[in-house]
Each structure stands twice: as C-alpha cells, then as structure tokens.
Write an enzyme that holds these catalytic residues in place. Sequence first.
Site, PDB file in Angstrom:
ATOM      1  N   CYS A  62     -11.455   2.356 -12.302  1.00  0.00           N
ATOM      2  CA  CYS A  62     -10.114   1.998 -12.795  1.00  0.00           C
ATOM      3  C   CYS A  62      -9.138   3.124 -12.467  1.00  0.00           C
ATOM      4  O   CYS A  62      -7.972   2.909 -12.170  1.00  0.00           O
ATOM      5  CB  CYS A  62     -10.125   1.779 -14.305  1.00  0.00           C
ATOM      6  SG  CYS A  62     -11.395   0.669 -14.901  1.00  0.00           S
TER       7      CYS A  62
ATOM      8  N   HIS B 208      -4.951   3.896 -11.507  1.00  0.00           N
ATOM      9  CA  HIS B 208      -4.161   3.980 -12.737  1.00  0.00           C
ATOM     10  C   HIS B 208      -4.059   5.368 -13.367  1.00  0.00           C
ATOM     11  O   HIS B 208      -3.990   5.495 -14.583  1.00  0.00           O
ATOM     12  CB  HIS B 208      -4.705   2.986 -13.759  1.00  0.00           C
ATOM     13  CG  HIS B 208      -4.606   1.559 -13.319  1.00  0.00           C
ATOM     14  ND1 HIS B 208      -3.408   0.935 -13.055  1.00  0.00           N
ATOM     15  CD2 HIS B 208      -5.567   0.630 -13.065  1.00  0.00           C
ATOM     16  CE1 HIS B 208      -3.635  -0.311 -12.679  1.00  0.00           C
ATOM     17  NE2 HIS B 208      -4.934  -0.523 -12.666  1.00  0.00           N
TER      18      HIS B 208
ATOM     19  N   ARG C  85      -7.390  -9.744 -17.692  1.00  0.00           N
ATOM     20  CA  ARG C  85      -6.986  -8.578 -16.882  1.00  0.00           C
ATOM     21  C   ARG C  85      -8.216  -7.781 -16.428  1.00  0.00           C
ATOM     22  O   ARG C  85      -8.304  -7.355 -15.282  1.00  0.00           O
ATOM     23  CB  ARG C  85      -6.032  -7.700 -17.680  1.00  0.00           C
ATOM     24  CG  ARG C  85      -5.520  -6.460 -16.955  1.00  0.00           C
ATOM     25  CD  ARG C  85      -4.668  -6.768 -15.737  1.00  0.00           C
ATOM     26  NE  ARG C  85      -5.424  -6.859 -14.500  1.00  0.00           N
ATOM     27  CZ  ARG C  85      -4.919  -7.228 -13.321  1.00  0.00           C
ATOM     28  NH1 ARG C  85      -3.658  -7.569 -13.202  1.00  0.00           N
ATOM     29  NH2 ARG C  85      -5.677  -7.284 -12.259  1.00  0.00           N
TER      30      ARG C  85
ATOM     31  N   CYS D  59      -9.240  -7.238 -12.442  1.00  0.00           N
ATOM     32  CA  CYS D  59      -9.363  -5.893 -11.877  1.00  0.00           C
ATOM     33  C   CYS D  59     -10.770  -5.714 -11.300  1.00  0.00           C
ATOM     34  O   CYS D  59     -10.919  -5.239 -10.184  1.00  0.00           O
ATOM     35  CB  CYS D  59      -9.092  -4.824 -12.929  1.00  0.00           C
ATOM     36  SG  CYS D  59      -7.349  -4.388 -13.113  1.00  0.00           S
TER      37      CYS D  59
END
Lengths: 244, 280
Positions: free
Chosen positions: B190, B194, B237, B241
Amino acid sequence: MYKKTSTAAAVAATTCLFLIVGGCSATSTGKPEADKPEAAKAAPKAKAVDYAAMSPKALAEYLIFESGSYELDQPTQEGTNGRARLTQDDIQKTCSLMKGENLSDKTREKVSALAAASIKYPEDGIKLGDWKKGRELAWSGFGYRTAHNPDDHAKRATGGNCYNCHQLATDRTGGNIGPSLTGYGKIRGNSPATLKYTYEVIYNPHTYFACTNMPRMGATGVLSQQQIADIMAYLLDPASPVNK
Amino acid sequence: MFKKTLRALPIALAVSATAGLSMAEAPEDVLDKLIKKTNSPYLTQSPQNIMIMPDNPAWLVADEGAILFRTPRGPKNASLEKCDFGKGPGVLEGAHVELPRYFADTGKVMDLDSRLVHCMKTLQGFTDNDPAIKKKHGSDSDIMKLQTYIASKSGGMSWNPPMNHPMEKAMRNAGEVMFYRRSGTMDFSCSTCHTQDGKRIRASVLPNINRPDEWTKAISWPAYRTSHDHVRSSQHRVLECLWQMRYPDIRNGSDASIALISFWTDAARGAPAILPDLKR
C-alpha cells in the site's frame, strides 16, 4: 430469580466458549479450505489464538496466511496460486521498510547483489527492438491482476505499466511515482553501456536502486527479453516520440 | 387519551430522529474547509466532483438506508434500531468515526460492514445466503444503503477509532505491517502509492497516509464513485487496491481487511470525516 438467570447466562457463555474452542481445533486438521462448506470458510479460525499476545509482524503473517482472510487457492496466470503471490521473497522481505526505517549500507549491497544475480541477458546481445511496439507496452497496465476480475492473457497482451509511474513521450499523461523519462535517449545517447544499464534497470532495478518502488519486470517474467528490447527502443531510438 | 398518546409516541420519535441529523456537517462544507487549510492536490484534483457534491447521489442511497434501518425485516421481523455500533443500541451519531472497534459480544474488532452484518443476523435473523446480506456491493444492495445512512451520521466528526482494548491495538499494528509489506507480481505494498505528497498514477493524484487532512478523504467511505455510478464501501476500496496490486481476493469482513482498515482509520485520527463522499 435474578441470580439464577445470571448463573444460567454464565453457564451458557462458558459452553459457548468451549464450543468455539472445539470448533477451532476441528478446523486445524489440515483439511484444505476447498473441502469446507462456505460458512466454515468464512468463520475465522482466529479464536484459537490470542491476537493481542502476538507481535505486529507475527499477527500480520497470521492474518494473511492462517485467518481465512485471503483466497489463497485462487489460481494465477503464471500457474501458481494466491498463497504464492502473498509469499515474500528475499528482496520483498528486506524492502518492506516501515515508516522511518532506513536501508543500511550493508543491506543495500546485499539487495543489489541479489538483483544483479537475477539478470539474464539475451544470447545475441542487448539490442533495441521496435519502438512502436514499445510504446504500446509502456502504456498498457494490463496483466497479472487476479482477484474478482482476473486478466485473461489469452484475450489481450500484457503490458509494462511504465506510464503508470513515469512520464515518457508527452502525447500521453504519465504518473510521477518514478522520475520523468521524457527525452531519455536524447540525453543519454545509445552507447553499449547505456543499453546494458537500461536493460538491467528494466529487468531488475534493485541492481542500481536497492528497494526501489519499481517492479522487477524481467526477473519476475512479466516482460520477455523481446518486450524489454521494444520498450528500450521506445526509450532510446532517436525516432521514438520519447526523444522528439 | 392514554391511547392517543401511545399512538403519537412513535411519530414523535420518528420526527426527533429525523431532526437529529443536524449534528452531522455537510460533506461539501467539510471538504471546502480542508481544501482551504491544506491546498492539497489530492483534494482539489476534480473541480467537477467538488461542484456536484451537494447533489451527491449517495444521499438518495442514504435515504433508502434510513427507511431500511427502521423497517422490521428478516425472519425475526425486527428493525435495526437496537443495533449497537459501539456507542449504545441505536446510537448512530458519531458511530462510524469510532469504527473499527472491539465488540465484547463477538470478541472481535469489527468495521461498519461486519458490524452491520452481525446485527442483520442476530437481530433480524438473516443468514449469509439471504440476498440482504449476500449482496455486499452496489447502490442497490441493502448493505450499501444501510452503510451509507449510518455513516452519514458521522459527517464532519473527527476520526477517532478507540485504541483502549488490546485487540484494537493489535489489529491496528498488524494493519500497519500489512500496509508496508511488499509482495505480489509487482512487489507492491500500500505504501508504494500512499506515503508521498503529490504523487500520481497517470493523471490520478494519490492520497498520502502521512497527511491526515488529505487522508481523511481517501478513507471517507461510503462514497459515490462517478466512474462506477455506485456507492462504494471501505471493504470495496481494499478489494480494488489489492486487485491492482496483483494480490488474490480478500474476503469481505475478514480480519486482514479489518486490520488494514483499522490502521488507515487511525492514520486519519483527528481529521473530519467527509460523509457521504463523492470520488472519481
């Protein structure tokens, strides 16, 4: 009356606890997930272990591989399964740096050496391919997605995902997680040293940039040697829009 | 006389429940303040979306959820008005900004999605195979209607997931490890996308988890996604992802998904929730 009720409740709660524990030991018989009914699959085996007593890393591994959270048997395009996708190799393990964690020089060298050792070179030398094919490969982000909507490689060619993170030719919008590669060949020329370096960065970028965000497109087999040659042409051929 | 009062009571309650929504702040106002404060390119990337926020189709979905919430349904013919989302039975104000949290009655850390499913089973008697529970995605699903309604009662309130119970800390901390853990065909975690300011995948600006005033928009779900023409959840979500990351499917309401959501909600602590949101 009130006392009786609360005693009964306590008994019921204890029975329930036993049932849960019993249910959990029954699930750890090594039976493959697929044999179980849907409800049993969804029920977490988690109750048998104390999450709060585990280290964050141990709990994360448990949640990924033991808690029934992922479809570990899901097939992949390369013929493996979801479990293989989630299992880390040395570079992935070493490069999973948490916030504030830095790479030591020693680890950096280790990662670079591992990466360099993974590279296989074309038997007839590193050459530029067709920049037009490379342009489409650089644009396409198709391939290797599985989950609820698996990419069908028989229906569409897989891509290199380059534009997701890099600006290349300016006729299309690229991302900026990686550096801009606009004018890549114009700046560097296309000497054998540049060709070798470019091939190596695409094949396994950790060779030069240990723990980079960039995928190892050659080492993982996402791109073939020919596809790398085509993308290299897109980067280095003076006729390519990247260098216009 | 007495009978009349009894009959009037539910009406009075219904009226006061509707009037009670004044506590939540309009999502467009919350976003506007955040934009003025941060000037974040993630928050400002779509002027069209900002413009249509007051007419967010998610409100229609929330309205349908409000009716569903109060309607006796399922084999037990019960409404969800006694469902405890962590702040007491039936208390929805500010409940979503304090999820995920530990629930003693299940011994688990639960997010909005899984807690809702729990109540639909225990209070209403639905089972996993009933369409009311089985269909997890889409504006036409009961789950999304209800989630959108419940979450809308937390608009403008600060994210504040409790971290008092050891299980809450354990799940948040495991979620943090998972957030930075690289694997899959492309070595993605992730954190690849991000953890930096102003980064883009092609034209899409990515939210940075280290900026709570920006990150709050990233985690404000349910949100109507213009590109999907559906209201989507936090669970959705996670799903999307992980698909892009070349990971296998993660199960709805699984502990791994809740650990991730625990970590990402904690990262927005103190920033106001934009609910319901509208995204690309």
